[in-house]
Design a protein around this motif. Sequence first.
Motif, PDB file in Angstrom:
ATOM      1  N   ASN A  19      37.810  14.600  13.897  1.00  0.00           N
ATOM      2  CA  ASN A  19      39.104  15.203  14.250  1.00  0.00           C
ATOM      3  C   ASN A  19      39.996  14.164  14.918  1.00  0.00           C
ATOM      4  O   ASN A  19      41.195  14.080  14.630  1.00  0.00           O
ATOM      5  CB  ASN A  19      38.936  16.370  15.219  1.00  0.00           C
ATOM      6  CG  ASN A  19      38.204  17.534  14.625  1.00  0.00           C
ATOM      7  OD1 ASN A  19      37.955  17.587  13.421  1.00  0.00           O
ATOM      8  ND2 ASN A  19      37.826  18.467  15.474  1.00  0.00           N
ATOM      9  N   ALA A  49      42.893  19.517  13.979  1.00  0.00           N
ATOM     10  CA  ALA A  49      42.357  20.865  14.193  1.00  0.00           C
ATOM     11  C   ALA A  49      41.976  21.525  12.866  1.00  0.00           C
ATOM     12  O   ALA A  49      40.949  22.194  12.775  1.00  0.00           O
ATOM     13  CB  ALA A  49      43.368  21.726  14.947  1.00  0.00           C
ATOM     14  N   TYR A  53      38.287  22.911  11.903  1.00  0.00           N
ATOM     15  CA  TYR A  53      37.921  24.258  11.448  1.00  0.00           C
ATOM     16  C   TYR A  53      37.114  24.168  10.154  1.00  0.00           C
ATOM     17  O   TYR A  53      36.079  24.824  10.004  1.00  0.00           O
ATOM     18  CB  TYR A  53      39.158  25.145  11.236  1.00  0.00           C
ATOM     19  CG  TYR A  53      38.747  26.512  10.744  1.00  0.00           C
ATOM     20  CD1 TYR A  53      38.259  27.451  11.642  1.00  0.00           C
ATOM     21  CD2 TYR A  53      38.777  26.835   9.389  1.00  0.00           C
ATOM     22  CE1 TYR A  53      37.823  28.697  11.198  1.00  0.00           C
ATOM     23  CE2 TYR A  53      38.343  28.062   8.943  1.00  0.00           C
ATOM     24  CZ  TYR A  53      37.872  28.989   9.856  1.00  0.00           C
ATOM     25  OH  TYR A  53      37.425  30.207   9.416  1.00  0.00           O
ATOM     26  N   TYR A  76      39.737  30.435  16.335  1.00  0.00           N
ATOM     27  CA  TYR A  76      39.622  28.982  16.398  1.00  0.00           C
ATOM     28  C   TYR A  76      40.884  28.379  17.026  1.00  0.00           C
ATOM     29  O   TYR A  76      40.796  27.520  17.902  1.00  0.00           O
ATOM     30  CB  TYR A  76      39.386  28.401  14.999  1.00  0.00           C
ATOM     31  CG  TYR A  76      39.240  26.903  15.001  1.00  0.00           C
ATOM     32  CD1 TYR A  76      38.022  26.309  15.265  1.00  0.00           C
ATOM     33  CD2 TYR A  76      40.332  26.076  14.741  1.00  0.00           C
ATOM     34  CE1 TYR A  76      37.885  24.931  15.282  1.00  0.00           C
ATOM     35  CE2 TYR A  76      40.199  24.697  14.755  1.00  0.00           C
ATOM     36  CZ  TYR A  76      38.975  24.135  15.023  1.00  0.00           C
ATOM     37  OH  TYR A  76      38.854  22.773  15.044  1.00  0.00           O
ATOM     38  N   GLN A  80      41.151  26.238  20.438  1.00  0.00           N
ATOM     39  CA  GLN A  80      41.789  24.914  20.471  1.00  0.00           C
ATOM     40  C   GLN A  80      42.856  24.879  21.564  1.00  0.00           C
ATOM     41  O   GLN A  80      42.973  23.896  22.295  1.00  0.00           O
ATOM     42  CB  GLN A  80      42.414  24.579  19.113  1.00  0.00           C
ATOM     43  CG  GLN A  80      41.411  24.259  18.042  1.00  0.00           C
ATOM     44  CD  GLN A  80      40.649  22.990  18.351  1.00  0.00           C
ATOM     45  OE1 GLN A  80      41.207  21.942  18.629  1.00  0.00           O
ATOM     46  NE2 GLN A  80      39.337  23.090  18.322  1.00  0.00           N
ATOM     47  N   SER A  84      42.783  22.504  24.826  1.00  0.00           N
ATOM     48  CA  SER A  84      43.901  21.621  25.125  1.00  0.00           C
ATOM     49  C   SER A  84      44.404  21.847  26.547  1.00  0.00           C
ATOM     50  O   SER A  84      44.649  20.890  27.291  1.00  0.00           O
ATOM     51  CB  SER A  84      45.024  21.861  24.114  1.00  0.00           C
ATOM     52  OG  SER A  84      46.115  21.035  24.395  1.00  0.00           O
ATOM     53  N   THR A 117      34.464  24.058  24.897  1.00  0.00           N
ATOM     54  CA  THR A 117      34.893  24.473  23.555  1.00  0.00           C
ATOM     55  C   THR A 117      33.695  24.741  22.649  1.00  0.00           C
ATOM     56  O   THR A 117      33.745  25.640  21.811  1.00  0.00           O
ATOM     57  CB  THR A 117      35.841  23.435  22.909  1.00  0.00           C
ATOM     58  OG1 THR A 117      35.216  22.154  22.896  1.00  0.00           O
ATOM     59  CG2 THR A 117      37.171  23.379  23.645  1.00  0.00           C
TER      60      THR A 117
END
Length: 138
Positions: A19, A49, A53, A76, A80, A84, A117
């Motif tokens: 990512n 992102a 996923y 999801y 995220q 963040s 996460t």
Amino acid sequence: MSRAEVMRLVRFCEVGATNTAVTLVAYGLLVHAGCPGWLASALGFAAGAANGYHWNARWTFADRRREGDDGARLRYVAVQGAGSAASALGVLAAHHALGLAHLASEIVILPVVTVLTYGLMRTVVFPVRPTPDRALSA
């Protein structure tokens, strides 16, 4: 923690690394093409992102994925956003409360946000699928 769970966490971290690469490449290409930095950052993050996923659903948590669960994408995105925000607040707190430089603050907070996460992905985005045995005992 079971061996399977450790391997899932390793896959989660590997996906996170890809990512980051996708985000940085997209950012660089967009800036090079004349896109403003703030917009390139947002679009690069979105590309990272989306990559996350795709790979988390098909590889990291494939054994927990439910076909037709369209809500997983929305969950999801929410995770995220939470990650963040936790990262930003953690860096801010480490910088101001501990007096760490911004990069050092990021290094300190990154493992915390990764565990956070991962836990949310495991329990909220890709929870254990109900099996016929579980349905009968309920």
